[in-house]
Write a protein that holds these residues in place. Structure first.
Motif, PDB file in Angstrom:
ATOM      1  N   PHE A 126       0.503  -1.176  -0.597  1.00  0.00           N
ATOM      2  CA  PHE A 126      -0.611  -0.113  -0.021  1.00  0.00           C
ATOM      3  C   PHE A 126       0.958   1.449   0.062  1.00  0.00           C
ATOM      4  CE2 PHE A 126      -2.929  -3.068   2.162  1.00  0.00           C
ATOM      5  CZ  PHE A 126      -3.585  -2.979   1.430  1.00  0.00           C
ATOM      6  N   GLY A 127       2.252   0.715  -0.188  1.00  0.00           N
ATOM      7  CA  GLY A 127       2.982   2.246   0.152  1.00  0.00           C
ATOM      8  C   GLY A 127       3.433   2.909   1.652  1.00  0.00           C
ATOM      9  N   LEU A 128       2.419   1.957   2.485  1.00  0.00           N
ATOM     10  CA  LEU A 128       2.445   2.738   3.776  1.00  0.00           C
ATOM     11  C   LEU A 128       3.229   2.705   4.860  1.00  0.00           C
ATOM     12  CD1 LEU A 128      -1.134   1.443   4.317  1.00  0.00           C
ATOM     13  CD2 LEU A 128      -0.616   3.905   4.187  1.00  0.00           C
ATOM     14  N   THR A 129       3.851   3.026   5.366  1.00  0.00           N
ATOM     15  CA  THR A 129       5.188   2.459   6.873  1.00  0.00           C
ATOM     16  C   THR A 129       3.419   2.921   7.918  1.00  0.00           C
ATOM     17  OG1 THR A 129       5.751   5.245   7.368  1.00  0.00           O
ATOM     18  CG2 THR A 129       6.999   4.170   5.568  1.00  0.00           C
ATOM     19  N   LEU A 130       4.782   2.249   9.279  1.00  0.00           N
ATOM     20  CA  LEU A 130       4.055   2.305  10.344  1.00  0.00           C
ATOM     21  C   LEU A 130       4.859   3.679  11.311  1.00  0.00           C
ATOM     22  CD1 LEU A 130       2.719  -0.966  10.709  1.00  0.00           C
ATOM     23  CD2 LEU A 130       2.034   0.318   9.807  1.00  0.00           C
ATOM     24  N   ASP A 131       4.148   4.104  11.799  1.00  0.00           N
ATOM     25  CA  ASP A 131       5.194   4.985  13.097  1.00  0.00           C
ATOM     26  C   ASP A 131       4.647   4.739  14.318  1.00  0.00           C
ATOM     27  OD1 ASP A 131       5.969   6.260  10.644  1.00  0.00           O
ATOM     28  OD2 ASP A 131       4.450   7.474  11.074  1.00  0.00           O
ATOM     29  N   LEU A 132       6.065   3.714  15.248  1.00  0.00           N
ATOM     30  CA  LEU A 132       5.721   3.758  16.709  1.00  0.00           C
ATOM     31  C   LEU A 132       5.552   3.789  17.139  1.00  0.00           C
ATOM     32  CD1 LEU A 132       4.943   1.125  18.528  1.00  0.00           C
ATOM     33  CD2 LEU A 132       7.985   0.414  18.504  1.00  0.00           C
ATOM     34  N   GLU A 133       4.481   4.950  17.570  1.00  0.00           N
ATOM     35  CA  GLU A 133       4.957   5.996  18.845  1.00  0.00           C
ATOM     36  C   GLU A 133       4.703   5.367  20.576  1.00  0.00           C
ATOM     37  OE1 GLU A 133       1.931   9.335  20.469  1.00  0.00           O
ATOM     38  OE2 GLU A 133       0.563   7.815  19.302  1.00  0.00           O
ATOM     39  N   TYR A 134       5.985   5.945  21.325  1.00  0.00           N
ATOM     40  CA  TYR A 134       6.375   5.059  22.477  1.00  0.00           C
ATOM     41  C   TYR A 134       5.524   5.986  23.450  1.00  0.00           C
ATOM     42  CZ  TYR A 134      10.619   8.746  22.435  1.00  0.00           C
ATOM     43  OH  TYR A 134      11.373   9.213  21.927  1.00  0.00           O
ATOM     44  N   MET A 135       4.786   5.727  24.035  1.00  0.00           N
ATOM     45  CA  MET A 135       4.385   6.919  25.158  1.00  0.00           C
ATOM     46  C   MET A 135       4.867   5.823  26.446  1.00  0.00           C
ATOM     47  SD  MET A 135       0.550   7.163  23.502  1.00  0.00           S
ATOM     48  CE  MET A 135       0.444   5.509  22.978  1.00  0.00           C
ATOM     49  N   ILE A 136       5.352   6.925  27.860  1.00  0.00           N
ATOM     50  CA  ILE A 136       5.277   6.252  29.254  1.00  0.00           C
ATOM     51  C   ILE A 136       4.398   5.510  29.633  1.00  0.00           C
ATOM     52  CG2 ILE A 136       4.463   8.428  30.225  1.00  0.00           C
ATOM     53  CD1 ILE A 136       7.565   6.393  31.564  1.00  0.00           C
ATOM     54  N   PHE A 137       2.606   5.430  29.452  1.00  0.00           N
ATOM     55  CA  PHE A 137       1.985   4.399  29.553  1.00  0.00           C
ATOM     56  C   PHE A 137       1.425   3.340  28.974  1.00  0.00           C
ATOM     57  CE2 PHE A 137      -0.190   8.367  27.465  1.00  0.00           C
ATOM     58  CZ  PHE A 137      -0.728   7.496  26.761  1.00  0.00           C
ATOM     59  N   SER A 138       2.592   2.985  27.862  1.00  0.00           N
ATOM     60  CA  SER A 138       2.022   2.061  27.019  1.00  0.00           C
ATOM     61  C   SER A 138       3.034   1.126  27.320  1.00  0.00           C
ATOM     62  CB  SER A 138       2.280   2.749  24.891  1.00  0.00           C
ATOM     63  OG  SER A 138       3.885   2.777  24.990  1.00  0.00           O
ATOM     64  N   GLY A 139       3.319   0.000  26.407  1.00  0.00           N
ATOM     65  CA  GLY A 139       4.311  -1.568  26.409  1.00  0.00           C
ATOM     66  C   GLY A 139       5.162  -0.686  25.876  1.00  0.00           C
ATOM     67  N   VAL A 140       5.243   0.108  25.367  1.00  0.00           N
ATOM     68  CA  VAL A 140       6.439   0.535  24.392  1.00  0.00           C
ATOM     69  C   VAL A 140       6.583   2.352  25.450  1.00  0.00           C
ATOM     70  CG1 VAL A 140       8.037   1.627  22.593  1.00  0.00           C
ATOM     71  CG2 VAL A 140       7.114  -0.767  22.769  1.00  0.00           C
ATOM     72  N   HIS A 141       7.799   2.576  26.017  1.00  0.00           N
ATOM     73  CA  HIS A 141       7.590   3.739  26.864  1.00  0.00           C
ATOM     74  C   HIS A 141       8.894   5.032  26.853  1.00  0.00           C
ATOM     75  CE1 HIS A 141       8.632   1.207  30.133  1.00  0.00           C
ATOM     76  NE2 HIS A 141       9.169   1.622  30.171  1.00  0.00           N
ATOM     77  N   SER A 142       9.561   4.341  25.952  1.00  0.00           N
ATOM     78  CA  SER A 142      10.950   4.961  25.763  1.00  0.00           C
ATOM     79  C   SER A 142      11.702   4.973  24.299  1.00  0.00           C
ATOM     80  CB  SER A 142      12.147   4.527  26.382  1.00  0.00           C
ATOM     81  OG  SER A 142      12.354   3.620  26.410  1.00  0.00           O
TER      82      SER A 142
END
Length: 151
Positions: A126-142
């Motif tokens: 689809f010509g898409l990339t995925l941007d992983l957003e990190y947040m202190i309250f998520s499973g990936v927080h840094s």
């Protein structure tokens, strides 16, 4: 020249078609659109509703001179089935978006990385990339954790 995008979270209760109008009137170049729920309170579109919305949005975006910066959101957790997100990817591509925002709610980073790889493989045609957003309250927080998952 920098592109200014109006984040849907800024006006989260605003329907996408209204957000496009607001962004254009305020002088933004683009919008990001929440087309998949990030919270229990968010609008849940069926695949047909999302497709109809995208068909309606295309001429609005064109006439307003607005592009779609990104589409939200894929929530990655231990129950994520990558193929379930194909309709969102199709919608994003239809609108000319180049990225989908992803949030990881899993603390099992090896599993999250494997799922992310599968999602990226699905998004590529689809010509898409995925941007992983990190947040202190998520499973990936840094940034360090996000980098490890992506790597």
């Amino acid at each position: 020249m920098r592109t200014l995008s109006l984040a849907h979270l800024s006006l989260i209760d605003t329907p996408p078609e209204r957000l496009v109008d607001i962004a254009a009137r305020a002088g933004f170049d683009s919008v990001d659109l929440r087309l998949s729920p990030a919270t229990q309170a968010d609008r849940r579109y069926t695949a047909d509703e999302r497709l109809t919305l995208c068909r309606d949005l295309k001429p609005m975006l064109r006439d307003a001179g607005i592009t779609v910066w990104d589409v939200e959101i894929i929530r990655l957790d231990d129950t994520t089935r990558p193929q379930d997100h194909l309709p969102l990817m199709e919608a994003a591509a239809m609108l000319g978006a180049r990225r989908i925002k992803l949030v990881c709610d899993s603390r099992h980073h090896d599993r999250a990385a494997a799922l992310l790889a599968q999602l990226c493989a699905l998004a590529r045609p689809f010509g898409l990339t995925l941007d992983l957003e990190y947040m202190i309250f998520s499973g990936v927080h840094s940034f360090k954790q996000a980098s490890a998952v992506v790597t």
